[in-house]
Design an enzyme around this catalytic site. Structure first.
Site, PDB file in Angstrom:
ATOM      1  N   CYS A 102      -6.329 -27.989 -48.905  1.00 61.61           N
ATOM      2  CA  CYS A 102      -7.435 -27.890 -49.854  1.00 61.61           C
ATOM      3  C   CYS A 102      -7.911 -29.288 -50.278  1.00 61.61           C
ATOM      4  O   CYS A 102      -8.538 -29.985 -49.500  1.00 61.61           O
ATOM      5  CB  CYS A 102      -7.038 -27.017 -51.045  1.00 61.61           C
ATOM      6  SG  CYS A 102      -8.437 -26.440 -52.027  1.00 61.61           S
ATOM      7  N   HIS A 195      -5.181 -22.159 -48.301  1.00 60.61           N
ATOM      8  CA  HIS A 195      -3.835 -22.380 -48.850  1.00 60.61           C
ATOM      9  C   HIS A 195      -2.811 -21.530 -48.106  1.00 60.61           C
ATOM     10  O   HIS A 195      -2.489 -20.420 -48.538  1.00 60.61           O
ATOM     11  CB  HIS A 195      -3.807 -22.011 -50.329  1.00 60.61           C
ATOM     12  CG  HIS A 195      -4.477 -22.995 -51.228  1.00 60.61           C
ATOM     13  ND1 HIS A 195      -3.820 -24.070 -51.789  1.00 60.61           N
ATOM     14  CD2 HIS A 195      -5.761 -23.073 -51.660  1.00 60.61           C
ATOM     15  CE1 HIS A 195      -4.658 -24.764 -52.543  1.00 60.61           C
ATOM     16  NE2 HIS A 195      -5.847 -24.175 -52.486  1.00 60.61           N
ATOM     17  N   GLU A 197       0.283 -21.952 -48.176  1.00 60.85           N
ATOM     18  CA  GLU A 197       1.505 -21.886 -49.010  1.00 60.85           C
ATOM     19  C   GLU A 197       1.386 -20.862 -50.136  1.00 60.85           C
ATOM     20  O   GLU A 197       2.405 -20.443 -50.695  1.00 60.85           O
ATOM     21  CB  GLU A 197       1.813 -23.279 -49.591  1.00 60.85           C
ATOM     22  CG  GLU A 197       1.056 -23.679 -50.840  1.00 60.85           C
ATOM     23  CD  GLU A 197      -0.404 -24.077 -50.616  1.00 60.85           C
ATOM     24  OE1 GLU A 197      -1.023 -24.562 -51.578  1.00 60.85           O
ATOM     25  OE2 GLU A 197      -0.922 -23.905 -49.499  1.00 60.85           O
TER      26      GLU A 197
END
Length: 249
Positions: A102, A195, A197
């Site tokens: 990001c 994202h 994660e």
């Protein structure tokens, strides 16, 4: 002994922990290590958003670096952002692997000569279908895949974007909202706008915070949460790419 034992990685945190992430996960450090780390590895964390940077004489000791997302602008001129750009250029010279997520994706582009700015279509929040460009199966990054899919879904939450990739970069993915969802420079720099994660609960809490601080409207937030609940994430696909990138020598 496991071959990855004693391998060191460096997490460059560009955001402070939210109350939710601290309570549920113990902080963003744990979120990233759970997503990208493996047994036997050492992960050091430096909160660059607070001016903490790894010592220059220790950079060579790390196998790879991960730059997190951030509420700050990658195109801004905060001192720590400018210092981070310098560090990223140094790591490029050392041919160290750097994964940007990001904000990290955007600041990697800026540091290496690309252009970043506010997203032309505004906020993108939810689970976005991302299209992968043709020919990725020929890249080292995708050698472990028997077949590279045409598209995959990922969590997105951003209002800035990469407008132009650096001169040496190759665009890997795009979406109907964002022209550059992923890019790479050689085999040592990789950026994702999404994202990999994040999990749905982290995103839902972030949507609530954006509504509460008036960054987005209540209706926008409600619509985003509805789409989150109704959509699936190809999280393992993206995590596999990230781990392959960070671990392969």
């Amino acid at each position: 002994m496991n071959e990855i034992t004693d391998r060191k990685y460096c997490l460059l945190l560009a955001a402070n922990d939210s109350d939710y992430v601290k309570k549920v996960y113990g902080g963003y450090y744990n979120v990233f290590v759970k997503a990208f780390g493996e047994e036997g590895e050492r992960w050091d964390c430096f909160r660059v958003v607070n001016g903490e940077f790894p010592p220059m004489d220790q950079l060579e000791s790390y196998e790879g670096f991960v730059v997190s997302g951030s509420p700050n602008d990658a195109h801004g001129n905060d001192l720590w952002v400018l210092k981070l750009c310098v560090l990223l250029r140094i790591l490029d010279g050392l041919k160290k692997k750097v994964l940007g997520i990001c904000f990290g994706h955007q600041v990697l582009s800026r540091a290496h000569g690309g252009k970043v700015g506010k997203a032309k279509l505004g906020w993108d929040i939810g689970i976005r279908r991302v299209n992968l460009v043709n020919g990725l199966e020929n890249l080292q990054l995708f050698e472990t895949f028997q077949e590279v899919p045409q598209s995959a879904s990922i969590i997105e939450v951003h209002q800035d974007e990469v407008r132009m990739v650096p001169p040496r970069a190759k665009v890997l993915a795009y979406s109907d909202h964002t022209r550059v969802e992923a890019f790479a420079i050689g085999n040592h720099i990789l950026g994702f706008q999404g994202h990999p994660e994040y999990t749905k609960d982290i995103l839902n809490n972030l949507v609530d915070r954006l509504v509460n601080n008036a960054s987005i409207t209540r209706k926008f937030g409600d619509d985003a949460k509805k789409s989150i609940d109704e959509s699936e994430i190809d999280r393992e696909f993206w995590l596999r790419i990230c781990k392959t990138f960070l671990k392969e020598r």
